[in-house]
Design a protein around this motif. Structure first.
Motif, PDB file in Angstrom:
ATOM      1  N   SER A  56       6.851 100.732 -23.343  1.00 25.76           N
ATOM      2  CA  SER A  56       6.515 101.633 -22.194  1.00 25.76           C
ATOM      3  C   SER A  56       6.675 100.980 -20.873  1.00 25.76           C
ATOM      4  O   SER A  56       6.648 101.603 -19.884  1.00 25.76           O
ATOM      5  CB  SER A  56       4.623 101.464 -22.442  1.00 25.76           C
ATOM      6  N   ILE A  96       1.468 107.260 -20.925  1.00 25.82           N
ATOM      7  CA  ILE A  96       2.110 106.393 -21.790  1.00 25.82           C
ATOM      8  C   ILE A  96       1.839 105.028 -21.362  1.00 25.82           C
ATOM      9  O   ILE A  96       2.667 104.087 -22.006  1.00 25.82           O
ATOM     10  CB  ILE A  96       3.718 107.010 -21.710  1.00 25.82           C
ATOM     11  N   GLY A 100       1.319 102.354 -23.604  1.00 27.08           N
ATOM     12  CA  GLY A 100       2.374 102.516 -25.130  1.00 27.08           C
ATOM     13  C   GLY A 100       1.590 103.366 -26.068  1.00 27.08           C
ATOM     14  O   GLY A 100       2.474 103.598 -27.082  1.00 27.08           O
TER      15      GLY A 100
END
Length: 176
Positions: free
Chosen positions: A125, A41, A44
């Motif tokens: 993120s 992640i 993002g």
């Protein structure tokens, strides 16, 4: 008779060492899974490959991240794009569109929206990464505590093993 007590203590210590070793392995696995989730992640955006390589215990968390990040980024990008376009329209009206001529070209709303959307995904993120870093530090601290307890239990186990051997030899019947 003291060797019987020592043997029982040795058995307890062996069980404790096994328990601590198991906890240590579980925490190490949790840290590795958390790091893989964080790596997925970090930018993002989740790719199909990242989703496929997600540890099973983080699959739901990763899907929640994708859902939440996309909603937040969409709302923020919509708001910011609308605000920018309204500002550009007001500036254009106030300057007879000279401002748009001065900056060279007109901004396409879809391109602007996409750029802001990507930026907002990265920002979300970063917020989640801070939480992950804190969780990882907590796990590392827990692992360190367990390692300390494990070393102490192993040292006591070795000591009791040696002591037990001596006690058994001393209490053995000596035949002449």
């Amino acid at each position: 008779m003291t060797w019987v007590i020592q043997a029982l203590r040795k058995q307890q210590l062996k069980m404790r060492v096994n328990e601590l070793t198991s906890k240590q392995l579980q925490i190490s696995q949790e840290i590795m899974d958390l790091q893989r989730y964080a790596s997925n992640i970090e930018d993002g955006i989740l790719t199909v490959n990242e989703v496929g390589n997600t540890p099973s215990n983080y699959f739901g968390t990763q899907m929640e991240f994708m859902d939440a990040s996309s909603q937040i980024a969409y709302q923020s990008a919509t708001t910011k794009t609308d605000a920018y376009l309204q500002q550009m329209q007001m500036t254009g009206n106030n300057t007879g569109n000279q401002y748009q001529y001065a900056i060279g070209n007109t901004v396409q709303p879809a391109v602007l929206f996409n750029e802001i959307y990507k930026q907002e995904l990265k920002e979300y993120s970063k917020q989640i990464m801070k939480q992950i870093d804190a969780e990882e530090k907590e796990l590392e601290q827990e692992k360190l505590t367990i390692e300390t307890q494990l070393k102490a239990a192993e040292a006591e186990y070795e000591s009791i093993s040696q002591s037990l051997d001596k006690s058994i030899q001393q209490s053995a019947i000596q035949l002449a």
